[in-house]
Design a protein around this motif. Structure first.
Motif, PDB file in Angstrom:
ATOM      1  N   ALA A 220       0.831  -1.208   0.000  1.00 39.88           N
ATOM      2  CA  ALA A 220       0.000   0.000   0.000  1.00 39.88           C
ATOM      3  C   ALA A 220       0.862   1.253   0.000  1.00 39.88           C
ATOM      4  N   VAL A 221       2.082   1.132   0.517  1.00 44.37           N
ATOM      5  CA  VAL A 221       2.982   2.290   0.592  1.00 44.37           C
ATOM      6  C   VAL A 221       3.282   2.860  -0.793  1.00 44.37           C
ATOM      7  N   GLU A 222       3.079   2.075  -1.844  1.00 48.58           N
ATOM      8  CA  GLU A 222       3.334   2.526  -3.204  1.00 48.58           C
ATOM      9  C   GLU A 222       2.237   3.455  -3.723  1.00 48.58           C
ATOM     10  N   ASP A 223       1.137   3.602  -2.977  1.00 51.66           N
ATOM     11  CA  ASP A 223      -0.015   4.402  -3.400  1.00 51.66           C
ATOM     12  C   ASP A 223      -0.365   5.375  -2.274  1.00 51.66           C
ATOM     13  N   PRO A 224       0.115   6.626  -2.335  1.00 51.85           N
ATOM     14  CA  PRO A 224      -0.126   7.573  -1.240  1.00 51.85           C
ATOM     15  C   PRO A 224      -1.598   7.761  -0.893  1.00 51.85           C
ATOM     16  N   ALA A 225      -2.469   7.750  -1.909  1.00 48.58           N
ATOM     17  CA  ALA A 225      -3.896   7.921  -1.627  1.00 48.58           C
ATOM     18  C   ALA A 225      -4.433   6.733  -0.829  1.00 48.58           C
ATOM     19  N   LEU A 226      -3.929   5.540  -1.119  1.00 50.73           N
ATOM     20  CA  LEU A 226      -4.345   4.359  -0.372  1.00 50.73           C
ATOM     21  C   LEU A 226      -3.824   4.420   1.052  1.00 50.73           C
ATOM     22  N   VAL A 227      -2.609   4.888   1.237  1.00 48.37           N
ATOM     23  CA  VAL A 227      -2.078   5.046   2.590  1.00 48.37           C
ATOM     24  C   VAL A 227      -2.978   5.986   3.390  1.00 48.37           C
ATOM     25  N   ASP A 228      -3.381   7.094   2.782  1.00 44.84           N
ATOM     26  CA  ASP A 228      -4.280   8.033   3.461  1.00 44.84           C
ATOM     27  C   ASP A 228      -5.603   7.356   3.802  1.00 44.84           C
ATOM     28  N   ALA A 233      -9.378   5.387   7.769  1.00 45.59           N
ATOM     29  CA  ALA A 233     -10.358   4.357   8.127  1.00 45.59           C
ATOM     30  C   ALA A 233      -9.955   3.571   9.364  1.00 45.59           C
ATOM     31  N   GLY A 234      -8.699   3.675   9.755  1.00 45.12           N
ATOM     32  CA  GLY A 234      -8.226   2.883  10.897  1.00 45.12           C
ATOM     33  C   GLY A 234      -8.056   1.413  10.580  1.00 45.12           C
ATOM     34  N   THR A 235      -7.887   1.087   9.295  1.00 41.72           N
ATOM     35  CA  THR A 235      -7.660  -0.302   8.897  1.00 41.72           C
ATOM     36  C   THR A 235      -6.328  -0.784   9.463  1.00 41.72           C
ATOM     37  N   VAL A 236      -6.344  -1.959  10.035  1.00 34.03           N
ATOM     38  CA  VAL A 236      -5.150  -2.500  10.685  1.00 34.03           C
ATOM     39  C   VAL A 236      -4.411  -3.424   9.736  1.00 34.03           C
ATOM     40  N   LEU A 237      -3.098  -3.229   9.628  1.00 35.04           N
ATOM     41  CA  LEU A 237      -2.257  -4.099   8.822  1.00 35.04           C
ATOM     42  C   LEU A 237      -1.553  -5.107   9.723  1.00 35.04           C
ATOM     43  N   GLU A 238      -1.658  -6.384   9.359  1.00 34.85           N
ATOM     44  CA  GLU A 238      -0.946  -7.457  10.052  1.00 34.85           C
ATOM     45  C   GLU A 238       0.399  -7.629   9.343  1.00 34.85           C
ATOM     46  N   HIS A 256      12.300  -2.021   4.499  1.00 38.24           N
ATOM     47  CA  HIS A 256      10.908  -2.409   4.736  1.00 38.24           C
ATOM     48  C   HIS A 256      10.066  -1.175   5.063  1.00 38.24           C
ATOM     49  N   PRO A 257       8.819  -1.088   4.556  1.00 38.19           N
ATOM     50  CA  PRO A 257       8.026   0.139   4.722  1.00 38.19           C
ATOM     51  C   PRO A 257       7.241   0.251   6.024  1.00 38.19           C
ATOM     52  N   ILE A 258       7.386  -0.672   6.962  1.00 37.72           N
ATOM     53  CA  ILE A 258       6.553  -0.613   8.159  1.00 37.72           C
ATOM     54  C   ILE A 258       6.709   0.703   8.903  1.00 37.72           C
ATOM     55  N   ASP A 259       7.913   1.226   8.985  1.00 43.45           N
ATOM     56  CA  ASP A 259       8.129   2.476   9.709  1.00 43.45           C
ATOM     57  C   ASP A 259       7.492   3.653   8.984  1.00 43.45           C
ATOM     58  N   ARG A 260       7.574   3.656   7.647  1.00 44.65           N
ATOM     59  CA  ARG A 260       6.942   4.722   6.871  1.00 44.65           C
ATOM     60  C   ARG A 260       5.422   4.666   6.990  1.00 44.65           C
ATOM     61  N   LEU A 261       4.867   3.478   6.969  1.00 43.54           N
ATOM     62  CA  LEU A 261       3.421   3.337   7.123  1.00 43.54           C
ATOM     63  C   LEU A 261       2.971   3.829   8.498  1.00 43.54           C
ATOM     64  N   ARG A 262       3.706   3.453   9.507  1.00 46.67           N
ATOM     65  CA  ARG A 262       3.367   3.888  10.867  1.00 46.67           C
ATOM     66  C   ARG A 262       3.470   5.406  10.993  1.00 46.67           C
ATOM     67  N   ALA A 263       4.504   5.993  10.421  1.00 44.76           N
ATOM     68  CA  ALA A 263       4.675   7.443  10.479  1.00 44.76           C
ATOM     69  C   ALA A 263       3.546   8.169   9.756  1.00 44.76           C
ATOM     70  N   THR A 269       0.726  -3.656  12.948  1.00 47.13           N
ATOM     71  CA  THR A 269       1.033  -4.615  13.996  1.00 47.13           C
ATOM     72  C   THR A 269       2.186  -5.482  13.487  1.00 47.13           C
ATOM     73  N   VAL A 270       2.736  -6.323  14.354  1.00 44.69           N
ATOM     74  CA  VAL A 270       3.885  -7.145  13.991  1.00 44.69           C
ATOM     75  C   VAL A 270       3.578  -8.612  14.271  1.00 44.69           C
ATOM     76  N   SER A 271       3.836  -9.459  13.288  1.00 42.97           N
ATOM     77  CA  SER A 271       3.632 -10.898  13.435  1.00 42.97           C
ATOM     78  C   SER A 271       4.734 -11.649  12.696  1.00 42.97           C
ATOM     79  N   THR A 272       4.732 -12.979  12.847  1.00 47.71           N
ATOM     80  CA  THR A 272       5.799 -13.797  12.269  1.00 47.71           C
ATOM     81  C   THR A 272       5.369 -14.617  11.063  1.00 47.71           C
TER      82      THR A 272
END
Length: 330
Positions: A220-228, A233-238, A256-263, A269-272
């Motif tokens: 999703a990080v590749e699409d700024p409008a989707l990130v917004d 919406a408060g959609t949670v990413l696993e 990895h984009p997790i930090d950019r998404l969080r920012a 969230t984080v899983s294995t």
């Protein structure tokens, strides 16, 4: 406190994918099944790419043939998770692998899994709930059968429905009927998307399946409008960073984009995912995220609060786990 001791919530773990290789080898040996080709010289699972990973995964799963096998698997997986500080775990299970989508057989498998989970909760305090997943590359018809199994056994233990497998097989809308069945049964909804098929798959999962959580979702990080949209919406990413890196989606942890998404305000969230396949643990994920992005115990505590709020379990369970999270010394 150490990151290992930090209480953790994990929302994205495949039960069969968490099977210790030694357990699978023992079961194969007992059934005189030759699985030597799926292991490397060190005894771990061997694969080259995502397609090969799916083949190895299904070969390993094939030796899990009875409810008792799944009870044994559940105990092993929960013991390993508890040792990493996991206090609440949502695990993907599939009627495709547990009784061939036959409802009566599925009930027997689910009973064995839930009884093993209850025993582990008494022994170590870890709480497990189950999410049924249909397998995308098995097709929509089998997904409907899996959804029926989920709907008929929904309850305190079986709390969600999702879709996994080859993300490029079909489109999310092909599986809308199965998700409608699960929604009507009161199950929480999640879908693997935004891993191999790109950001469009996240949009389609949101629009066509109406899920509240996305498994992976990182592209999703590749699409700024989707990130917004995700943030608003408060959609949670696993998010499963170690999985993404092991499979070659990103070259290293800093990429990895997790930090950019969080920012950007996205709830991550984080899983294995499938930890022995990817040579990871929850503590390992935390350690590498701390190294890559400077995350501290308070950052992980925040992520775990997000995960617990997004869990599909009942409110009493959420409240009990939330108290365990809040009383941790961070």
């Amino acid at each position: 406190m150490s990151l290992r001791a930090l209480p953790k919530v994990e929302l994205h773990l495949h039960l069969e994918g968490a099977a210790p290789p030694a357990l699978i080898r023992d079961m194969a040996r007992a059934r005189h099944v030759d699985l030597s080709g799926i292991f490397d010289a060190a005894g771990g699972y061997r694969y080259r790419d995502f397609t090969a990973f799916l083949r190895v995964y299904e070969a390993a799963t094939a030796v899990l043939q009875t409810p008792e096998d799944y009870a044994r698997l559940t105990r092993a997986v929960l013991e390993a998770a508890a040792s990493e500080g996991v206090v609440y775990l949502e695990t993907f299970v599939s009627p495709d692998f547990c009784g061939g989508r036959d409802l009566l057989a599925w009930r027997e498998y689910l009973d064995a899994i839930s009884e093993a989970a209850a025993a582990s909760e008494r022994d170590s305090g870890i709480v497990m709930r189950a999410i049924v997943t249909c397998i995308r590359h098995f097709g929509p018809d089998k997904a409907r059968q899996a959804a029926l199994c989920a709907a008929e056994t929904a309850g305190a233990f079986l709390v969600g429905f999702g879709i996994a497998g080859a993300e490029t097989a079909g489109r999310p809308g092909d599986f809308a009927y199965a998700f409608d069945m699960a929604r009507e049964a009161g199950l929480g909804l999640t879908a693997h998307a935004g891993e191999w098929a790109g950001p469009v798959s996240v949009r389609e999962a949101l629009d066509d399946l109406r899920v509240s959580r996305i498994g992976h979702g990182v592209r999703a990080v590749e699409d700024p409008a989707l990130v917004d949209r995700l943030a608003e919406a408060g959609t949670v990413l696993e998010v499963c960073p170690g999985s993404n890196i092991a499979l070659g989606l990103y070259p290293d942890w800093r990429a990895h984009p997790i930090d950019r998404l969080r920012a950007a305000g996205v709830k991550v969230t984080v899983s294995t995912d499938d930890p022995p396949f990817f040579h990871t643990t929850m503590t390992g994920e935390y350690d590498r995220l701390a190294d890559a992005f400077g995350w501290e115990a308070a950052d992980f505590a925040d992520i775990n609060r997000i995960a617990m709020a997004a869990a599909f379990c009942d409110e009493a369970t959420k409240d009990a786990i939330a108290k365990r999270l809040e009383t941790a010394d961070v």
